[in-house]
Design an enzyme around this catalytic site. Structure first.
Site, PDB file in Angstrom:
ATOM      1  N   HIS A 188      -1.199   1.477  -5.592  1.00 56.32           N
ATOM      2  CA  HIS A 188      -0.660   0.122  -5.747  1.00 56.32           C
ATOM      3  C   HIS A 188       0.565   0.206  -6.648  1.00 56.32           C
ATOM      4  O   HIS A 188       0.474   0.712  -7.770  1.00 56.32           O
ATOM      5  CB  HIS A 188      -1.689  -0.790  -6.408  1.00 56.32           C
ATOM      6  CG  HIS A 188      -2.931  -0.992  -5.619  1.00 56.32           C
ATOM      7  ND1 HIS A 188      -3.173  -2.135  -4.900  1.00 56.32           N
ATOM      8  CD2 HIS A 188      -4.002  -0.192  -5.430  1.00 56.32           C
ATOM      9  CE1 HIS A 188      -4.349  -2.043  -4.314  1.00 56.32           C
ATOM     10  NE2 HIS A 188      -4.871  -0.864  -4.614  1.00 56.32           N
ATOM     11  N   HIS A 242      -4.659   5.316  -1.597  1.00 59.14           N
ATOM     12  CA  HIS A 242      -3.399   4.593  -1.620  1.00 59.14           C
ATOM     13  C   HIS A 242      -3.076   4.245  -3.067  1.00 59.14           C
ATOM     14  O   HIS A 242      -3.957   4.198  -3.916  1.00 59.14           O
ATOM     15  CB  HIS A 242      -3.451   3.328  -0.747  1.00 59.14           C
ATOM     16  CG  HIS A 242      -4.567   2.400  -1.072  1.00 59.14           C
ATOM     17  ND1 HIS A 242      -5.885   2.667  -0.726  1.00 59.14           N
ATOM     18  CD2 HIS A 242      -4.581   1.216  -1.722  1.00 59.14           C
ATOM     19  CE1 HIS A 242      -6.653   1.673  -1.130  1.00 59.14           C
ATOM     20  NE2 HIS A 242      -5.894   0.786  -1.751  1.00 59.14           N
ATOM     21  N   ASN A 270      -7.203   3.486  -7.232  1.00 61.25           N
ATOM     22  CA  ASN A 270      -8.602   3.147  -7.449  1.00 61.25           C
ATOM     23  C   ASN A 270      -9.456   4.195  -6.754  1.00 61.25           C
ATOM     24  O   ASN A 270      -9.087   4.684  -5.687  1.00 61.25           O
ATOM     25  CB  ASN A 270      -8.920   1.761  -6.880  1.00 61.25           C
ATOM     26  CG  ASN A 270      -8.119   0.657  -7.549  1.00 61.25           C
ATOM     27  OD1 ASN A 270      -7.843   0.721  -8.734  1.00 61.25           O
ATOM     28  ND2 ASN A 270      -7.740  -0.340  -6.785  1.00 61.25           N
ATOM     29  N   ASP A 283       1.009  -5.643  -0.008  1.00 58.57           N
ATOM     30  CA  ASP A 283      -0.413  -5.963  -0.096  1.00 58.57           C
ATOM     31  C   ASP A 283      -0.628  -7.384   0.438  1.00 58.57           C
ATOM     32  O   ASP A 283       0.161  -8.279   0.144  1.00 58.57           O
ATOM     33  CB  ASP A 283      -0.885  -5.865  -1.547  1.00 58.57           C
ATOM     34  CG  ASP A 283      -2.390  -5.859  -1.671  1.00 58.57           C
ATOM     35  OD1 ASP A 283      -3.018  -6.902  -1.364  1.00 58.57           O
ATOM     36  OD2 ASP A 283      -2.954  -4.826  -2.065  1.00 58.57           O
ATOM     37  N   ILE A 284      -1.705  -7.588   1.211  1.00 55.22           N
ATOM     38  CA  ILE A 284      -1.950  -8.923   1.776  1.00 55.22           C
ATOM     39  C   ILE A 284      -2.531  -9.893   0.742  1.00 55.22           C
ATOM     40  O   ILE A 284      -2.516 -11.098   0.957  1.00 55.22           O
ATOM     41  CB  ILE A 284      -2.847  -8.879   3.037  1.00 55.22           C
ATOM     42  CG1 ILE A 284      -4.209  -8.276   2.724  1.00 55.22           C
ATOM     43  CG2 ILE A 284      -2.160  -8.139   4.165  1.00 55.22           C
ATOM     44  CD1 ILE A 284      -5.214  -8.429   3.857  1.00 55.22           C
TER      45      ILE A 284
END
Length: 113
Positions: free
Chosen positions: A102, A100, A87, A30-31
């Site tokens: 996390h 996606h 989410n 993750d950025i």
């Protein structure tokens, strides 16, 4: 439907390091990480939200979870524990409309609803 940022990453239109890949999913860091380990596990098929999963693509959720399990072991966090989060839509915190998962780990996680 326009290609999502994740589809563009997978198609090498946007640079990113793919840290895991199989026939169904790929994973990137993750950025904007919120944990020491924060990896996104993304299906190659672009499905906008969890609400859009149907009988034709329902198996992808299992593929995502199995990939996350493998990645957690690979990252050395499986033993201590990790969290998997999906989410869905704006109120659920979804900002990229390509489902996606996390994978969060690397510290003791608390529940912050």
């Amino acid at each position: 439907m326009a290609d999502s940022i994740f589809k563009k990453i997978y198609n090498k239109e946007i640079p990113s390091e793919i840290i895991y890949e199989d026939n169904f999913v790929f994973a990137i860091n993750d950025i904007n990480p919120i944990a020491p380990v924060h990896i996104l596990v993304i299906p190659k098929e672009q499905i906008p939200t969890i609400n859009d999963i149907n009988a034709d693509n329902e198996a992808i959720i299992g593929k995502i979870v199995l990939a996350a399990k493998h990645i957690a072991k690979q990252q050395g966090v499986a033993e201590n524990g990790y969290r998997l989060v999906f989410n869905c839509n704006a109120d659920g915190g979804q900002t990229v409309f390509h489902i996606h998962c996390h994978l969060l780990a690397g510290k003791k996680l608390i529940w912050n609803a």
